[in-house]
Design an enzyme around this catalytic site. Structure first.
Site, PDB file in Angstrom:
ATOM      1  CG  ASP A  29      -1.946  -2.786   7.381  1.00  0.00           C
ATOM      2  OD1 ASP A  29      -3.013  -2.724   8.001  1.00  0.00           O
ATOM      3  OD2 ASP A  29      -1.635  -1.989   6.467  1.00  0.00           O
TER       4      ASP A  29
ATOM      5  CE  LYS B 292     -10.082  -0.286   3.670  1.00  0.00           C
ATOM      6  NZ  LYS B 292      -9.786   0.583   2.577  1.00  0.00           N
TER       7      LYS B 292
ATOM      8  CD1 TRP C  99      -2.635   1.637   0.410  1.00  0.00           C
ATOM      9  CD2 TRP C  99      -2.139   1.836   2.582  1.00  0.00           C
ATOM     10  NE1 TRP C  99      -3.414   2.650   0.924  1.00  0.00           N
ATOM     11  CE2 TRP C  99      -3.128   2.798   2.252  1.00  0.00           C
ATOM     12  CE3 TRP C  99      -1.685   1.767   3.896  1.00  0.00           C
ATOM     13  CZ2 TRP C  99      -3.652   3.680   3.186  1.00  0.00           C
ATOM     14  CZ3 TRP C  99      -2.210   2.648   4.823  1.00  0.00           C
ATOM     15  CH2 TRP C  99      -3.176   3.596   4.468  1.00  0.00           C
TER      16      TRP C  99
HETATM   17  C1  LMR Z   1      -6.868   1.834  -0.588  1.00  0.00           C
HETATM   18  O1  LMR Z   1      -5.753   1.314  -0.664  1.00  0.00           O
HETATM   19  O2  LMR Z   1      -7.525   2.164  -1.576  1.00  0.00           O
HETATM   20  C2  LMR Z   1      -7.498   2.064   0.759  1.00  0.00           C
HETATM   21  O3  LMR Z   1      -6.711   1.527   1.764  1.00  0.00           O
HETATM   22  C3  LMR Z   1      -7.886   3.459   1.000  1.00  0.00           C
HETATM   23  C4  LMR Z   1      -6.754   4.397   1.236  1.00  0.00           C
HETATM   24  O4  LMR Z   1      -6.853   5.192   2.173  1.00  0.00           O
HETATM   25  O5  LMR Z   1      -5.760   4.376   0.518  1.00  0.00           O
END
Ligand code: LMR
Length: 401
Positions: A215, A250, A134
């Site tokens: 996470d 979520k 992420w």
């Molecule tokens: C995402 O990866 O789309 C979600 O976790 C929302 C975000 O805040 O990035």
């Protein structure tokens, strides 16, 4: 004073959200940000949440502060989700008071508090994230002053998990460092470890003296609430110390209530309490205390057998809709004449898949067809519906040609 300041490049995901909102085409399709959508393309408030809110409206009698670590009831509720009773060894952790949980503003808040805690308690530690991960992980950890490295995770050529590469990378991580792992529904690839692989990673981390930071943003979106906690519980068999960042955005659909938690597991009760007090100190110096509403909703649901059951059914419905869209998407792409085999999408779990679309194809889809996908090719499967699937697959096949 700010005359020399340049604006930041900004977060591409947030820019994509803004562009989607501003797009006036009525048939636009949002496969960008990780938010669940139902068959009508709407992000609903769960019925269990609505009932809990009605109950809170009636019964809450104060808005006083809840302290830096938040409501103890929330902490206990989160620990029940992370360590379900089917994992018997973890029950001992709870019985021995080796676990403590602080409420945080969302999973991102938990990651940031965890990073501040690592910076304070383990000042020499570097944190290692999967490649890819992420994108905001980098921002969060670097903002807390941590050095970030990466380990191999994804085999782009075969659209699969590069587990041998992952183990080889982790073998080079120095003792005393921290490794970030995704509990389930890996963001962005949708590729998770199986039980055997979790055991291997656990043994490696234990042998090398590396601490896992897990996470857990999508618990309940892969196989089921208890099944999705298997990685956490397997690692707990090997690693005496762990951090777990948990999000309720979520699985409870509580995105804008910003509710999450940071859990610490330590070798004994004394260490857990010491770590917990350091975590509380980090929180106090940051936002002082978390907001209450989301926490009150989550603990109300978890502590009512009726609401908990209703919530679990609602979560199961979200999970099966995503699974079904994965299958339908793979099938429809083939029907539309895709030359590539997209079977891997049906094998991945959670909201996201790496589609293999390149940045030029992603841009073309946005410009020509109002289809919004992250530049990396990550698609949010939860944004697909039976009614937008035909148009989506036809457009994808067109850009693939
Ligand atoms: C995402 O990866 O789309 C979600 O976790 C929302 C975000 O805040 O990035």
């Amino acid at each position: 004073m700010f005359a020399t300041l340049q604006p930041t490049a900004g977060d591409p995901l947030l820019a994509l959200m803004t562009a989607f909102k501003a797009d006036s085409r009525s048939d636009k399709i949002d496969l960008g940000v990780g938010v669940y959508k139902d068959e009508e393309g709407h992000t609903p408030i769960l019925a269990s949440v609505k009932t809990a809110e009605a109950y809170l409206l009636e019964t809450q009698d104060t808005k006083t502060y809840i302290g830096p670590a938040g409501a103890p009831a929330l902490g206990k509720a989160i620990e029940q989700l992370l360590f379900p009773t089917i994992y018997t060894t973890s029950q001992q952790l709870l019985a021995d008071n080796r676990v403590a949980t602080a409420q945080t503003p969302g999973g991102t808040g938990a990651l940031r508090v965890g990073a501040d805690f690592i910076h304070r308690a383990l000042p020499k530690a570097k944190i290692w994230v999967s490649n890819p991960t992420w994108a905001n992980h980098y921002n969060i950890f670097e903002s807390a002053g941590l050095e970030v490295g990466d380990y191999r995770y994804y085999d782009a050529a075969n659209q699969s998990l590069d587990f041998a590469g992952m183990l080889a990378s982790l073998q080079t991580v120095p003792a005393g460092d921290v490794v970030l792992l995704h509990a389930c529904c890996h963001n962005p690839t949708g590729l998770d470890l199986n039980a055997e692989q979790w055991h291997q990673v656990g043994a490696l981390l234990q042998e090398r003296g590396i601490m896992p930071f897990i996470d857990s943003a999508y618990l309940g979106f892969a196989e089921g609430l208890e099944e999705d906690a298997k990685g956490i519980n397997i690692l707990a068999e090997y690693c005496a110390d762990m951090l777990i960042a948990c999000s309720c955005s979520k699985n409870f659909g509580l995105y804008n209530e910003r509710i999450g938690a940071l859990t610490v597991v330590a070798a004994n009760k004394r260490d857990a309490q010491a770590a917990f007090s350091q975590i509380s100190y980090c929180i106090r110096g940051n936002y002082s205390m978390p907001p209450n509403h989301g926490a009150a909703i989550v603990s109300t649901i978890i502590n009512s057998s009726e609401l908990r059951q209703q919530w679990q059914q609602e979560l199961a419905a979200m999970r099966s809709r995503i699974l079904s869209m994965r299958q339908q998407f793979t099938q429809k792409l083939a029907e539309c004449g895709a030359q590539r085999d997209f079977g891997f999408i049906a094998e991945q779990r959670g909201m996201f898949s790496f589609s293999g679309l390149n940045p030029a194809q992603v841009t073309q889809l946005q410009t020509d067809d109002a289809i919004y996908i992250v530049g990396s090719g990550r698609i949010n499967v939860a944004g697909m519906t039976s009614s937008n699937l035909d148009r989506l697959c036809q457009a994808i096949v067109r850009v693939l040609d």
